[in-house]
Write a protein that holds these residues in place. Structure first.
Motif, PDB file in Angstrom:
ATOM      1  N   LEU A   1       0.805  -1.217   0.000  1.00 60.90           N
ATOM      2  CA  LEU A   1       0.000   0.000   0.000  1.00 60.90           C
ATOM      3  C   LEU A   1       0.840   1.269   0.000  1.00 60.90           C
ATOM      4  O   LEU A   1       0.359   2.338  -0.374  1.00 60.90           O
ATOM      5  N   GLY A   2       2.087   1.155   0.444  1.00 64.72           N
ATOM      6  CA  GLY A   2       2.951   2.330   0.497  1.00 64.72           C
ATOM      7  C   GLY A   2       2.710   3.216   1.698  1.00 64.72           C
ATOM      8  O   GLY A   2       3.171   4.365   1.738  1.00 64.72           O
ATOM      9  N   HIS A   3       1.980   2.714   2.690  1.00 64.86           N
ATOM     10  CA  HIS A   3       1.755   3.476   3.923  1.00 64.86           C
ATOM     11  C   HIS A   3       1.402   2.496   5.035  1.00 64.86           C
ATOM     12  O   HIS A   3       1.252   1.298   4.795  1.00 64.86           O
ATOM     13  N   ASP A   4       1.269   3.013   6.245  1.00 60.99           N
ATOM     14  CA  ASP A   4       0.942   2.175   7.385  1.00 60.99           C
ATOM     15  C   ASP A   4      -0.506   1.716   7.281  1.00 60.99           C
ATOM     16  O   ASP A   4      -1.441   2.515   7.398  1.00 60.99           O
ATOM     17  N   ALA A   5      -0.697   0.403   7.046  1.00 61.21           N
ATOM     18  CA  ALA A   5      -2.045  -0.124   6.817  1.00 61.21           C
ATOM     19  C   ALA A   5      -2.926  -0.010   8.044  1.00 61.21           C
ATOM     20  O   ALA A   5      -4.151   0.125   7.924  1.00 61.21           O
ATOM     21  N   LYS A   6      -2.339  -0.062   9.232  1.00 63.92           N
ATOM     22  CA  LYS A   6      -3.140  -0.009  10.455  1.00 63.92           C
ATOM     23  C   LYS A   6      -3.547   1.407  10.835  1.00 63.92           C
ATOM     24  O   LYS A   6      -4.618   1.617  11.410  1.00 63.92           O
ATOM     25  N   GLU A   7      -2.688   2.382  10.524  1.00 66.23           N
ATOM     26  CA  GLU A   7      -2.922   3.740  11.013  1.00 66.23           C
ATOM     27  C   GLU A   7      -3.579   4.651   9.986  1.00 66.23           C
ATOM     28  O   GLU A   7      -4.272   5.595  10.356  1.00 66.23           O
ATOM     29  N   THR A   8      -3.381   4.391   8.693  1.00 67.57           N
ATOM     30  CA  THR A   8      -3.927   5.270   7.663  1.00 67.57           C
ATOM     31  C   THR A   8      -5.403   4.969   7.428  1.00 67.57           C
ATOM     32  O   THR A   8      -5.768   3.811   7.192  1.00 67.57           O
ATOM     33  N   PRO A   9      -6.269   5.980   7.488  1.00 67.02           N
ATOM     34  CA  PRO A   9      -7.701   5.746   7.256  1.00 67.02           C
ATOM     35  C   PRO A   9      -7.958   5.211   5.838  1.00 67.02           C
ATOM     36  O   PRO A   9      -7.230   5.524   4.898  1.00 67.02           O
ATOM     37  N   ILE A  10      -9.003   4.408   5.716  1.00 68.41           N
ATOM     38  CA  ILE A  10      -9.430   3.916   4.400  1.00 68.41           C
ATOM     39  C   ILE A  10     -10.355   4.971   3.812  1.00 68.41           C
ATOM     40  O   ILE A  10     -11.505   5.114   4.227  1.00 68.41           O
ATOM     41  N   ALA A  11      -9.844   5.713   2.840  1.00 77.65           N
ATOM     42  CA  ALA A  11     -10.573   6.875   2.319  1.00 77.65           C
ATOM     43  C   ALA A  11     -11.248   6.534   0.997  1.00 77.65           C
ATOM     44  O   ALA A  11     -10.660   6.666  -0.074  1.00 77.65           O
ATOM     45  N   GLY A  12     -12.468   6.041   1.068  1.00 76.12           N
ATOM     46  CA  GLY A  12     -13.239   5.816  -0.149  1.00 76.12           C
ATOM     47  C   GLY A  12     -13.208   4.392  -0.642  1.00 76.12           C
ATOM     48  O   GLY A  12     -12.465   3.533  -0.151  1.00 76.12           O
ATOM     49  N   VAL A  13     -14.032   4.147  -1.674  1.00 77.92           N
ATOM     50  CA  VAL A  13     -14.210   2.793  -2.212  1.00 77.92           C
ATOM     51  C   VAL A  13     -12.937   2.291  -2.882  1.00 77.92           C
ATOM     52  O   VAL A  13     -12.538   1.132  -2.690  1.00 77.92           O
ATOM     53  N   LEU A  14     -12.278   3.133  -3.679  1.00 73.47           N
ATOM     54  CA  LEU A  14     -11.064   2.688  -4.376  1.00 73.47           C
ATOM     55  C   LEU A  14      -9.970   2.333  -3.384  1.00 73.47           C
ATOM     56  O   LEU A  14      -9.287   1.313  -3.537  1.00 73.47           O
TER      57      LEU A  14
ATOM     58  N   ARG B   1     -10.289  -4.404  10.217  1.00 74.27           N
ATOM     59  CA  ARG B   1     -10.379  -3.012   9.749  1.00 74.27           C
ATOM     60  C   ARG B   1     -11.214  -2.940   8.483  1.00 74.27           C
ATOM     61  O   ARG B   1     -12.066  -2.053   8.318  1.00 74.27           O
ATOM     62  N   LEU B   2     -10.984  -3.883   7.572  1.00 76.05           N
ATOM     63  CA  LEU B   2     -11.757  -3.920   6.330  1.00 76.05           C
ATOM     64  C   LEU B   2     -13.228  -4.215   6.632  1.00 76.05           C
ATOM     65  O   LEU B   2     -14.125  -3.591   6.053  1.00 76.05           O
ATOM     66  N   PHE B   3     -13.464  -5.158   7.550  1.00 76.62           N
ATOM     67  CA  PHE B   3     -14.835  -5.505   7.913  1.00 76.62           C
ATOM     68  C   PHE B   3     -15.572  -4.280   8.448  1.00 76.62           C
ATOM     69  O   PHE B   3     -16.710  -3.993   8.058  1.00 76.62           O
ATOM     70  N   ARG B   4     -14.939  -3.562   9.353  1.00 78.19           N
ATOM     71  CA  ARG B   4     -15.580  -2.399   9.952  1.00 78.19           C
ATOM     72  C   ARG B   4     -15.843  -1.313   8.905  1.00 78.19           C
ATOM     73  O   ARG B   4     -16.875  -0.635   8.946  1.00 78.19           O
ATOM     74  N   ASP B   5     -14.922  -1.147   7.964  1.00 71.54           N
ATOM     75  CA  ASP B   5     -15.116  -0.154   6.913  1.00 71.54           C
ATOM     76  C   ASP B   5     -16.293  -0.540   6.024  1.00 71.54           C
ATOM     77  O   ASP B   5     -17.126   0.312   5.684  1.00 71.54           O
ATOM     78  N   ALA B   6     -16.377  -1.824   5.647  1.00 74.13           N
ATOM     79  CA  ALA B   6     -17.485  -2.283   4.808  1.00 74.13           C
ATOM     80  C   ALA B   6     -18.805  -2.174   5.557  1.00 74.13           C
ATOM     81  O   ALA B   6     -19.839  -1.773   4.993  1.00 74.13           O
ATOM     82  N   ALA B   7     -18.800  -2.535   6.839  1.00 75.26           N
ATOM     83  CA  ALA B   7     -20.019  -2.466   7.635  1.00 75.26           C
ATOM     84  C   ALA B   7     -20.489  -1.025   7.799  1.00 75.26           C
ATOM     85  O   ALA B   7     -21.687  -0.718   7.682  1.00 75.26           O
ATOM     86  N   ALA B   8     -19.563  -0.114   8.076  1.00 80.47           N
ATOM     87  CA  ALA B   8     -19.925   1.292   8.282  1.00 80.47           C
ATOM     88  C   ALA B   8     -20.418   1.942   6.995  1.00 80.47           C
ATOM     89  O   ALA B   8     -21.192   2.911   7.037  1.00 80.47           O
ATOM     90  N   SER B   9     -19.978   1.420   5.846  1.00 84.10           N
ATOM     91  CA  SER B   9     -20.404   2.008   4.574  1.00 84.10           C
ATOM     92  C   SER B   9     -21.883   1.778   4.298  1.00 84.10           C
ATOM     93  O   SER B   9     -22.526   2.565   3.598  1.00 84.10           O
TER      94      SER B   9
END
Length: 317
Positions: free
Chosen positions: A59-72, A223-231
């Motif tokens: 990803l080129g960044h900290d996967a745990k700390e960087t927010p998932i910004a958007g669908v892409l 983290r992915l689960f929570r992002d998908a659920a919150a969407s």
């Protein structure tokens, strides 16, 4: 006095040739290997030292700390963390799925084409389960156990821990039964279906791999689960979970294709010399994976939560 002779038909001879010798020994050694793997397996090393670093690099960044910004960003995160999760405890069973696929005859390109077919069936079963579960997560995920971030407390099981135990316990027992069936020690539940649909075993194995997501406690997946659920978007949930599952098997699939290209002909000759070898290899791989999955997620987890007094663990775990 009349004597009744036992008829030996070509079909019975063919069946006998596919029955491995010393099946009890194969089961015992495979079960022991699965148990020992639970003793030495380090979740911290697999999840953090390997998983987190692979995800950060992709990803080129900290996967745990960087927010998932958007669908892409979420879909990229899904595939990258799927690759990162290849060597986690959840995925150890996936390697057992490759054993029945080994050993194709013919030229290299012919072997490659024939190898892609079972991989396609494997992916089909996996995609079906992960897509459905992802859609469910997108619709109702905020009310599901995996959405919780409550810490684990000694002496109790969290709802997401119970979910993991149930899911992986069932998967482990299914793998053990399929392994015993490959050795012809128990009835094969897929035998009749396989006659009509030869790809059925790989579809079922793919479905089991897809079901890993239902119980998966891997931090980056949560983290992915929570992002998908919150969407609240079932289409995003389905796509993200499918990419997560595909990422889980991409390295395994590439290794399988390399082995097929480089050593497929030799493996085919070795397996064809004694047809029982294929059954022994498949049975052993599935039993190792099944015993590991059941003991690691059901018995060792109870010890880790101090619900049972002890389970053997190597010092580095």
């Amino acid at each position: 006095m009349k004597m009744t002779a036992r008829l030996t038909t070509p079909a019975s001879i063919a069946v006998a040739e596919r029955v491995p010798r010393r099946r009890a020994l194969i089961v015992a050694v495979s079960a022991l290997a699965g148990f020992l793997l639970t003793v030495v397996w380090s979740a911290e090393f697999a999840d953090s030292a390997i998983g987190d670093n692979v995800a950060n690099t992709l990803l080129g960044h900290d996967a745990k700390e960087t927010p998932i910004a958007g669908v892409l960003a979420g879909t990229a995160f899904a595939f990258a963390t799927g690759v990162a999760g290849t060597f986690t405890a959840c995925n150890i069973a996936a390697f057992g799925a490759m054993a029945p696929l080994l050993g194709n005859a013919g030229g290299r390109w012919g072997r490659l084409v024939r190898a892609l077919r079972p991989l396609g069936w494997l992916a089909a079963g996996m995609i079906a389960v992960s897509a459905v579960y992802g859609a469910v997560a997108g619709l109702a995920g905020t009310h599901m156990p995996q959405f919780s971030t409550a810490p684990n407390v000694a002496g109790t099981l969290s709802p997401r821990g119970i979910q993991s135990m149930v899911v992986f316990g069932v998967i482990g027992l299914v793998l053990c039964h399929l392994g015993l069936a490959a050795l012809r020690l128990v009835p094969d539940p897929l035998a009749r279906l396989t006659i009509r649909f030869p790809g059925a075993p790989m579809v079922v194995m793919g479905a089991l791999i897809g079901a890993f997501l239902i119980g998966r406690p891997f931090g980056l997946f949560r983290r992915l689960f929570r992002d998908a659920a919150a969407s609240g978007n079932p289409w995003y949930g389905a796509a993200a979970f499918v990419l997560q599952s595909l990422g889980n098997i991409v390295i395994m699939a590439l290794l399988f294709l390399v082995v097929t290209l480089v050593a497929g002909e030799r493996l085919h000759r070795w397996l064809a010399a004694r047809p029982a070898r294929a059954a022994a290899l498949a049975g052993a791989a599935l039993i190792v994976a099944g015993v590991f999955t059941f003991l690691y997620w059901d018995v060792r987890m109870l010890a880790a939560r101090e619900i049972i007094p002890w389970y053997p663990r190597a010092p580095w775990t």
